[in-house]
Design an enzyme around this catalytic site. Structure first.
Site, short mmCIF file in Angstrom:
data_model
loop_
_atom_site.label_atom_id
_atom_site.label_comp_id
_atom_site.label_asym_id
_atom_site.label_seq_id
_atom_site.Cartn_x
_atom_site.Cartn_y
_atom_site.Cartn_z
N LYS A 123 6.97 9.42 -5.06
CA LYS A 123 5.83 10.33 -5.24
C LYS A 123 6.18 11.69 -4.65
CE LYS A 123 2.37 6.66 -5.01
NZ LYS A 123 1.54 6.64 -6.20
N LYS A 181 9.92 -4.55 -5.97
CA LYS A 181 9.38 -5.37 -4.90
C LYS A 181 8.66 -6.58 -5.51
CE LYS A 181 5.24 -3.94 -3.13
NZ LYS A 181 4.07 -4.13 -4.00
N HIS A 224 4.87 0.23 1.50
CA HIS A 224 4.44 1.62 1.28
C HIS A 224 3.95 2.27 2.58
CE1 HIS A 224 4.88 0.30 -2.72
NE2 HIS A 224 3.64 -0.09 -2.96
N LYS A 229 -8.01 -3.30 -0.98
CA LYS A 229 -8.53 -3.24 -2.35
C LYS A 229 -10.05 -3.15 -2.24
CE LYS A 229 -4.63 -4.52 -4.60
NZ LYS A 229 -3.89 -3.57 -5.44
N ARG A 255 12.38 -13.18 -21.83
CA ARG A 255 12.39 -14.53 -22.38
C ARG A 255 11.64 -14.63 -23.71
NH1 ARG A 255 11.19 -19.39 -18.44
NH2 ARG A 255 11.97 -21.06 -19.75
N GLU A 286 -7.60 1.55 -2.07
CA GLU A 286 -7.79 1.47 -3.52
C GLU A 286 -9.22 1.05 -3.80
OE1 GLU A 286 -4.28 -0.11 -5.81
OE2 GLU A 286 -3.98 -1.03 -3.87
N ASP A 319 1.78 -6.78 0.25
CA ASP A 319 1.75 -5.99 -0.99
C ASP A 319 1.90 -4.50 -0.71
OD1 ASP A 319 1.39 -5.82 -3.80
OD2 ASP A 319 -0.65 -5.10 -3.48
N HIS A 333 8.04 2.44 -4.76
CA HIS A 333 7.70 3.57 -5.64
C HIS A 333 6.98 4.69 -4.89
CE1 HIS A 333 3.67 1.75 -6.04
NE2 HIS A 333 3.27 2.92 -6.48
C1 BG6 Z 1 1.91 -1.69 -5.69
C2 BG6 Z 1 1.04 -2.85 -5.29
O1 BG6 Z 1 3.15 -1.75 -5.04
O2 BG6 Z 1 1.25 -0.48 -5.34
C3 BG6 Z 1 -0.32 -2.75 -5.96
O3 BG6 Z 1 1.69 -4.05 -5.66
C4 BG6 Z 1 -0.95 -1.42 -5.67
O4 BG6 Z 1 -1.18 -3.79 -5.55
C5 BG6 Z 1 0.01 -0.30 -6.01
O5 BG6 Z 1 -2.12 -1.32 -6.48
C6 BG6 Z 1 -0.54 1.03 -5.56
O6 BG6 Z 1 0.28 2.03 -6.08
P1 BG6 Z 1 -0.32 3.46 -6.42
O7 BG6 Z 1 0.86 4.24 -6.84
O8 BG6 Z 1 -1.33 3.25 -7.50
O9 BG6 Z 1 -0.96 3.93 -5.15
#
Ligand code: BG6
Length: 513
Positions: free
Chosen positions: A195, A161, A254, A354, A55, A229, A249, A191
């Site tokens: 990996k 996502k 994941h 987190k 945009r 994390e 999230d 994603h």
């Molecule tokens: C994302 C989440 O899908 O994955 C994030 O939205 C998270 O909050 C991230 O930090 C973690 O991905 P990675 O590859 O850094 O472990």
């Protein structure tokens, strides 16, 4: 555009990639670096076209120069010097209000004009990196100008996502998309599946004969999956994160995908549909770890202000763009069971958070103890040994950082007594292969261009995952439900530990080394 379920790394040089949401964070941080690496490594030829669509008003030149600055912070100067100019010649920017149908007419004209200059056949990958509310409108608008032919060789759509925020919304989105796209045109990204170490779980399990016979309830005591994390909510993400929370999230997608890969049956063929069928069966047999209320088997936590290595860090509610009275969880843990022949009775513990003690993602498979304790186990520092509890074997897949696989076992401690001491055998990816592992987005973008959906999730998988977590969401969204606080920089709230301790288990405290 190739269509190949067992891809060989041939170069793709005839594709148009359209990135919707091109002024967002993901484009600059992940997608463009991934495409640049694909180009640099010869997977993407210089004749392709990469169109940023968003945009914000900007020209193709300003788009290129912004990306150059961002990429230059990550990529070595020599790679920029050698490849940037040619790569940049593939980049274009088109300003589009994604909700305005009229803008798509001009988008189509501009894309077709450059495609015709470059003699490109109009084989397109549309990458939706927008907010999820724009997924369906974008496809509807593209379709209204004839840019969504029902042919996976002409157009594939990659969807970021979150794919929905619960079962109903995911189902509604799937239905809306299925009016305009065939399932083989939709590539839903998780994603984690891109990996290298995550893909290795299947290769390790089904490419070796010695471990797989042990992967069942007869030999395995329990499984722990940790996606931890150390960072908090940064980069202005507070507003989006506050609406989502750790369960939506990371855990719903994941962590559950990791569980599927560890628990699924071998596919009869290593092909997308066979693999996804087996993952789906796992998701469909997932059950709460305990009967009764959700609080019996799932725990929500939120980080509170603390100091980490002498430095003060904010609590979640003090983060930028987070509501001061937010009850969103930044930690989620659960005990799940897989109700099938192989896994009946084996607890699967999952946790994500987190601002945890360290950044580490791992899967730990804890084997049962030997039936008799014939020997004394000791823990030793130098030559001083203390008696210790017998240790079971643990197989650990370290997904990140320092990608590795390790097995712990007990061995005779040298000396005049029969004493067991736990030791570890390690394999580390970088040490063994001496190459940089490709980034997840690199692999996934290439697969989408090649038409290989093995590493993407199917709609029924996603819906089964939502169905499993929906009762937790409903419980946690009740007004009187409060996440349990934990100090930033720790392994989460006490409730997370109690999930395991009541079964006589305890979380590993994984170190990233
Ligand atoms: C994302 C989440 O899908 O994955 C994030 O939205 C998270 O909050 C991230 O930090 C973690 O991905 P990675 O590859 O850094 O472990």
């Amino acid at each position: 555009m190739n269509s190949n379920s067992n891809p060989t790394p041939s170069q793709i040089d005839d594709v148009t990639i359209m990135i919707f949401g091109a002024s967002g964070d993901l484009t600059g941080r992940k997608l463009i670096p991934a495409l640049f690496d694909l180009y640099k490594n010869g997977y993407l030829g210089g004749n392709c076209l990469i169109v940023g669509v968003a945009r914000r008003e900007k020209t193709s030149d300003s788009f290129r120069s912004e990306l150059k600055t961002e990429l230059g912070e990550e990529i070595p100067q020599s790679a920029m010097d050698n490849h940037w100019n040619d790569f940049a010649s593939m980049l274009r920017y088109v300003h589009v209000d994604l909700t305005n149908q009229a803008d798509y007419v001009s988008l189509k004209e501009q894309v077709e004009e450059v495609e015709s200059e470059r003699r490109l056949p109009g084989h397109r990958v549309v990458y939706l990196a927008t907010s999820s509310s724009l997924f369906l409108p974008s496809i509807q608008n593209l379709s209204s100008v004839g840019m969504i032919p029902p042919d996976a060789n002409r157009v594939r759509v990659v969807i970021e996502k979150p794919f929905g925020h619960d079962f109903d919304s995911a189902n509604k989105l799937s239905q809306g998309l299925s009016q305009l796209l065939n399932e083989d045109q939709i590539y839903r990204i998780d994603h984690y599946l891109g990996k290298e170490t995550v893909q290795n779980i299947l290769l390790f399990r089904f490419g070796n004969a010695i471990f797989e016979p042990l992967f069942n309830r007869n030999h395995i005591d329990h499984v722990q999956i940790t996606v931890a994390e150390s960072q908090g909510i940064e980069g202005g993400r507070g507003k989006t994160y506050d609406k989502s929370g750790a369960l939506r999230d990371v855990l719903q997608n994941h962590a559950l995908q990791l569980l599927c890969l560890v628990a699924m049956e071998p596919p009869s063929l290593f092909e997308a549909e066979h693999i996804r069928d087996e993952k789906l069966k796992v998701l469909q047999t997932l059950k709460p770890g305990r009967s009764g209320n959700v609080d019996e088997w799932a725990v929500a936590g939120q980080y509170a202000a603390s100091s980490i290595r002498g430095e003060k860090v904010k609590g979640y509610v003090d983060e930028d763009r987070v509501a001061a009275d937010s009850q969103t969880e930044t930690f989620a843990a659960m005990e799940a069971r897989i109700d099938n022949w192989r896994w009946a009775g084996v607890p699967f513990y999952l946790r994500t958070g987190k601002r945890m003690a360290t950044r580490v993602t791992e899967i730990a498979i804890q084997f049962k103890l030997p039936p008799l304790h014939l020997f004394t186990t000791v823990e030793c520092e130098g030559i001083d040994c203390e008696p210790a509890n017998a240790q079971s074997n643990t197989l650990v897949f370290r997904i990140q950082p320092h990608e590795a696989i390790s097995i712990s076992f007990s061995t005779k401690r040298p000396g005049m007594q029969y004493r067991l001491q736990p030791v570890e055998m390690d394999f580390d990816f970088k040490g063994s292969f001496a190459i940089d592992l490709p980034a997840a987005y690199e692999r996934l973008l290439l697969d989408a261009m090649r038409g290989d959906s093995t590493l993407f999730t199917r709609s029924d998988e996603l819906e089964a995952a939502w169905k499993f977590v929906d009762p937790i969401l409903q419980q946690w969204e009740q007004e009187d439900h409060r996440p349990e606080l934990y100090p930033a920089g720790t392994w989460g709230p006490k409730g997370g530990n109690q999930l395991l301790s009541r079964n006589g288990h305890y979380w590993r405290a994984p170190t990233p080394e």
